[in-house]
Design an enzyme around this catalytic site. Structure first.
Site, PDB file in Angstrom:
ATOM      1  N   GLU A 183       3.562  40.376  59.110  1.00 27.89           N
ATOM      2  CA  GLU A 183       4.207  39.090  59.333  1.00 27.89           C
ATOM      3  C   GLU A 183       3.148  38.012  59.462  1.00 27.89           C
ATOM      4  O   GLU A 183       3.369  36.860  59.123  1.00 27.89           O
ATOM      5  CB  GLU A 183       5.055  39.181  60.611  1.00 27.89           C
ATOM      6  CG  GLU A 183       5.965  38.015  60.867  1.00 27.89           C
ATOM      7  CD  GLU A 183       6.921  38.312  62.013  1.00 27.89           C
ATOM      8  OE1 GLU A 183       6.935  37.522  62.977  1.00 27.89           O
ATOM      9  OE2 GLU A 183       7.651  39.310  61.939  1.00 27.89           O
ATOM     10  N   ARG A 198      11.985  36.832  56.882  1.00 26.50           N
ATOM     11  CA  ARG A 198      10.599  36.394  57.050  1.00 26.50           C
ATOM     12  C   ARG A 198       9.964  36.042  55.710  1.00 26.50           C
ATOM     13  O   ARG A 198       8.782  36.273  55.482  1.00 26.50           O
ATOM     14  CB  ARG A 198       9.770  37.481  57.750  1.00 26.50           C
ATOM     15  CG  ARG A 198      10.327  37.909  59.099  1.00 26.50           C
ATOM     16  CD  ARG A 198      10.303  36.772  60.111  1.00 26.50           C
ATOM     17  NE  ARG A 198      10.861  37.222  61.390  1.00 26.50           N
ATOM     18  CZ  ARG A 198      12.132  37.089  61.742  1.00 26.50           C
ATOM     19  NH1 ARG A 198      12.991  36.477  60.913  1.00 26.50           N
ATOM     20  NH2 ARG A 198      12.568  37.519  62.893  1.00 26.50           N
ATOM     21  N   SER A 253       4.318  38.964  66.910  1.00 23.74           N
ATOM     22  CA  SER A 253       4.545  40.196  66.156  1.00 23.74           C
ATOM     23  C   SER A 253       3.647  40.239  64.930  1.00 23.74           C
ATOM     24  O   SER A 253       3.555  39.271  64.177  1.00 23.74           O
ATOM     25  CB  SER A 253       6.006  40.291  65.716  1.00 23.74           C
ATOM     26  OG  SER A 253       6.858  40.407  66.841  1.00 23.74           O
TER      27      SER A 253
END
Length: 319
Positions: A301, A183, A231
């Site tokens: 995130e 990520r 998320s």
């Protein structure tokens, strides 16, 4: 699309009105999956790639100190209640080209929704990108954060990317010019406008069936009927953010109109009455409690964008 607005040459982002729509004090909440947040000082929707490039070049000459933020489907951002300073470039519905190339390759625009990209590849008899159907954003956003789902990530598929910089200059770049992690993508300070993906040959029906299977699993495990960003936190090494949040006793915790989802603890949803500050409070509270109880610092995130309202300045200070 609305006709281009005549922009004040002194105060606006452009000296010359682009072909696309330009709006001052433009609401942004409806352009995000969380459905919260304040307005953009200026919002620009280009009509195509040429319009985007020429407008950025004009902006660089006319208002170089004005910050620029790119926004796609708004699925991985929390726009604060004070809105976003400067110019917001909205690419959803723009740069959405898709083209089959020689071999097992496709060229896709950065404004294309990841789910559309997954279905296009499957119909072309190309497999390996089915996981993209589970990413609720555009390819531009996926490239920026190396988005993934169900064990797949986008950058291992990337053969090349196209970008544009703040001066309106276009570039073609190789994956080796970026540092890719979980990520995380670090590289030139440019915005992605497209990519070429390398996939594997396969059966179209099999690829399409796999996408449907993954989407059914997503619907079963995630609170898709309520506004969310997907998320909220990255999974820490060897663990899952949702497990830690639930173990900290936070599943179902509410603040204002926002709630840590009882269905999936790594989702923050709301009932339509929340403000961005409510969501941000839950985000920071989950971080604090998980670190206090388990010694694990959860990394967001989601990207936090914009200005808090004055009453929310304490939230900004806790970042």
């Amino acid at each position: 699309m609305m006709a281009a607005r005549a922009v004040e040459p002194v105060n606006g982002p452009f000296a010359h009105a682009p072909r696309g729509e330009v709006r001052p004090d433009a609401p942004l909440a409806g352009l995000t999956s969380w459905r919260v947040g304040g307005p953009a000082d200026w919002l620009f929707r280009p009509v195509d790639r040429a319009d985007l490039v020429s407008a950025l070049a004009d902006h660089a000459r006319h208002a170089p100190a004005m910050p620029v933020t790119f926004l796609g489907l708004g699925s991985n951002v929390l726009i604060r209640d004070g809105g976003i300073e400067g110019l917001v470039v909205h690419l959803s519905g723009v740069l959405n080209e898709r083209e089959r190339l020689e071999g097992n390759r496709v060229r896709l625009g950065a404004g294309l929704a990841c789910a559309q990209a997954a279905r296009f590849c499957a119909r072309q008899g190309l497999v390996g990108g089915e996981f993209l159907a589970g990413i609720p954003g555009t390819l531009g956003g996926a490239l920026r954060m190396n988005a993934g789902a169900w064990g797949g990530e986008i950058w291992p598929l990337v053969e090349s990317v196209s970008t544009v910089d703040a001066d309106g200059q276009e570039h073609q770049r190789e994956p080796g010019e970026y540092r890719i992690g979980y990520r995380s993508v670090e590289g030139p300070e440019e915005w992605f406008t497209g990519c070429v993906l390398q996939l594997e040959p396969g059966d179209p029906a099999t690829g399409t069936a796999r996408i449907k299977e993954l989407l059914r699993e997503r619907s079963r495990t995630q609170p898709l009927g309520l506004p969310s960003c997907g998320s909220v936190f990255r999974n820490p090494p060897g663990d899952h953010a949702a497990r830690l949040i639930e173990a900290a006793g936070l599943k179902g915790l509410r603040h204002g109109g926002a709630e840590i989802s009882p269905k999936h603890a790594n989702f923050i949803t709301h009932d339509g009455a929340a403000q961005a500050a409510d969501i941000e409070w839950l985000l920071h509270h989950a971080q604090s409690e998980v670190e206090r109880r388990f010694g694990v610092c959860l990394e967001p995130e989601v990207r936090l964008l914009g200005r808090p309202r004055p009453m929310d300045e304490t939230i900004e200070g806790r970042q």
